[in-house]
Design an enzyme around this catalytic site. Sequence first.
Site, PDB file in Angstrom:
ATOM      1  N   PHE A   1       0.753  -1.219  -0.174  1.00  0.00           N
ATOM      2  CA  PHE A   1      -0.053   0.282  -0.157  1.00  0.00           C
ATOM      3  C   PHE A   1       0.700   0.993  -0.159  1.00  0.00           C
ATOM      4  O   PHE A   1       1.893   1.362   1.025  1.00  0.00           O
ATOM      5  CB  PHE A   1      -0.849  -0.034   1.449  1.00  0.00           C
ATOM      6  CG  PHE A   1      -1.868  -1.133   1.059  1.00  0.00           C
ATOM      7  CD1 PHE A   1      -3.003  -0.460   0.234  1.00  0.00           C
ATOM      8  CD2 PHE A   1      -2.032  -2.574   2.008  1.00  0.00           C
ATOM      9  CE1 PHE A   1      -3.962  -1.917   0.469  1.00  0.00           C
ATOM     10  CE2 PHE A   1      -2.305  -3.501   2.026  1.00  0.00           C
ATOM     11  CZ  PHE A   1      -3.375  -3.372   1.134  1.00  0.00           C
ATOM     12  N   CYS A   2       0.573   1.723  -0.495  1.00  0.00           N
ATOM     13  CA  CYS A   2       0.963   3.986  -0.792  1.00  0.00           C
ATOM     14  C   CYS A   2       0.106   4.249  -1.512  1.00  0.00           C
ATOM     15  O   CYS A   2      -0.788   4.313  -1.500  1.00  0.00           O
ATOM     16  CB  CYS A   2       2.708   3.392  -1.405  1.00  0.00           C
ATOM     17  SG  CYS A   2       1.796   3.609  -3.554  1.00  0.00           S
ATOM     18  N   SER A   3       1.304   5.718  -1.427  1.00  0.00           N
ATOM     19  CA  SER A   3      -0.397   6.553  -1.393  1.00  0.00           C
ATOM     20  C   SER A   3       0.268   7.239  -3.387  1.00  0.00           C
ATOM     21  O   SER A   3      -0.996   7.575  -3.362  1.00  0.00           O
ATOM     22  CB  SER A   3       0.246   7.679  -0.488  1.00  0.00           C
ATOM     23  OG  SER A   3       1.907   8.116  -1.121  1.00  0.00           O
TER      24      SER A   3
END
Length: 88
Positions: free
Chosen positions: A9-11
């Site tokens: 998960f990342c932005s």
Amino acid sequence: MEKKRIYLFCSAGMSTSLLVSKMKAQAEKYDVPVLIDAYPETLAGEKGQDADLVLLGPQIAYMLPEIQQQLPGKPVEVIDTLLYGKVD
């Protein structure tokens, strides 16, 4: 053997997409039974439920306690900044 699920998960997504591609290539090369996918951090609570391992991009390391709370009992780790930056 059932494949383990590793979700990142990342932005932003671009660096993580590259990292996922490299991880998939290495898993295939060494015949490691895993499914690796990336999602935006907004889906961590939802998608993380299905993961065997949750990895967070360093840019969302501040979300670690929140995501751990959303996913009790799941291993949740932040990817090392240097390794993430080298896409290694």
